[in-house]
Scaffold this active site. Sequence first.
Site, PDB file in Angstrom:
ATOM      1  N   ARG A  45      -3.195 -10.318   4.698  1.00 46.03           N
ATOM      2  CA  ARG A  45      -3.522 -10.298   3.271  1.00 46.03           C
ATOM      3  C   ARG A  45      -2.311  -9.760   2.526  1.00 46.03           C
ATOM      4  O   ARG A  45      -1.932  -8.604   2.731  1.00 46.03           O
ATOM      5  CB  ARG A  45      -4.761  -9.417   3.054  1.00 46.03           C
ATOM      6  CG  ARG A  45      -5.278  -9.393   1.627  1.00 46.03           C
ATOM      7  CD  ARG A  45      -6.550  -8.543   1.557  1.00 46.03           C
ATOM      8  NE  ARG A  45      -7.073  -8.479   0.207  1.00 46.03           N
ATOM      9  CZ  ARG A  45      -6.652  -7.649  -0.730  1.00 46.03           C
ATOM     10  NH1 ARG A  45      -5.691  -6.788  -0.464  1.00 46.03           N
ATOM     11  NH2 ARG A  45      -7.193  -7.665  -1.938  1.00 46.03           N
TER      12      ARG A  45
ATOM     13  N   LYS B 203       0.834  -1.200   0.000  1.00 49.79           N
ATOM     14  CA  LYS B 203       0.000   0.000   0.000  1.00 49.79           C
ATOM     15  C   LYS B 203       0.867   1.248   0.000  1.00 49.79           C
ATOM     16  O   LYS B 203       2.027   1.227   0.361  1.00 49.79           O
ATOM     17  CB  LYS B 203      -0.970  -0.033   1.188  1.00 49.79           C
ATOM     18  CG  LYS B 203      -2.084  -1.048   0.884  1.00 49.79           C
ATOM     19  CD  LYS B 203      -3.285  -0.939   1.749  1.00 49.79           C
ATOM     20  CE  LYS B 203      -4.325  -1.941   1.203  1.00 49.79           C
ATOM     21  NZ  LYS B 203      -5.215  -2.428   2.246  1.00 49.79           N
TER      22      LYS B 203
END
Length: 355
Positions: free
Chosen positions: A332, A297
Amino acid sequence: MADGKLYLRPIGFLYGPPADAAVEDGLALPLAGGPIAFTSAVLIEGDPTNSRRRLCTAQTLKEVRDAELAAMLARVTAPRPPFAGLSLARPILMGIVNVTPDSFSDGGLYDETEGAITQAAELASEGAAIVDIGGESTRPGADPVEHDEELSRVVPVLEGLAGSPAVISIDTRKSTVARAAAKAGAKILNDVSALTYDPACLDVAAETGLDVVLMHAQGEPKTMQDNPTYNDVVLEVFDYLEGRIEACEKAGIARSRIAADPGLGFGKTLAHNLALLANLSLFHGLGVPILVGASRKRFIGGVGQGRDPRLREPGSHAAAIASATQGVQILRVHDVAGSRQALEVWRASMFGTEN
Ligand code: 7PJ
């Protein structure tokens, strides 16, 4: 106890034999059933606009006669049942498979489908307990995708994964996609809107028996990074997820079928993401497994370097380990093999044993 709500953030973690010994002697408490234990906790009283904090030892926590604290402590310490049939005794990996058009190829849907099936099989063989199949990009700035388009992307992939050793998760906000995915063998509904974008998802999960991942997001993907604001991001995200768990239970989805995710990067600044990462253990107070998705991210590049998402792997591994140290059960990730190595070496080093 003072006015307001109560939150508990376990700190002072122990791993391995010292954890077991300290729990036995009453000096520490098991985090979500163990094997990690915590020796203290920050007790937070109030609400997101006005809260007070004080430090308590595990021993004093056990002695306080307060029903709300006792209930919170019970949720923090209770063992978690398996999620979608998977044991949570050690952190497990959810590998990411995006079935969204690849700007580097014009291979069409067939290549896309085959590529996703191959990638999912690879992630499973590398040790992903779950593979998460998504046909709608929910990255910052992304446009929504129509039902039919999303269905035609993900269903052939799910069908191609019949017999996969990994549990299949569908990353969608749409009830039509969730229902079709359940029919095609998916066992988990991973919804970045926590079943709010399409409320019919609540009924689909209740009817099909899909386990659910409820993720917090502020705003819609298209605009969520414009100006995210919170009074207290950690407490607000906790309250939101608690409310969504209640809504699920009311709709007939048992708590044992729910996992919660603070939603890093979804309507959050760098400071918000870091506050959540540093306070992940507080989310055990929801009484359900915690899932964290930090992989590649933007904020990883914001803290370290790495404008190219593929150069964000070391930072992604570090965030996964920071999560695991706080007892987060599901991670994840894009890089399953690398994350697995990082987590296994972390675990073996902290617990002093391979097993
Ligand atoms: C997440 C997700 C996440 C859960 C995406 C990306 C954006 N689902 N789907 N948690 N992120 N549960 O992978 O960067 O953090 S899509």
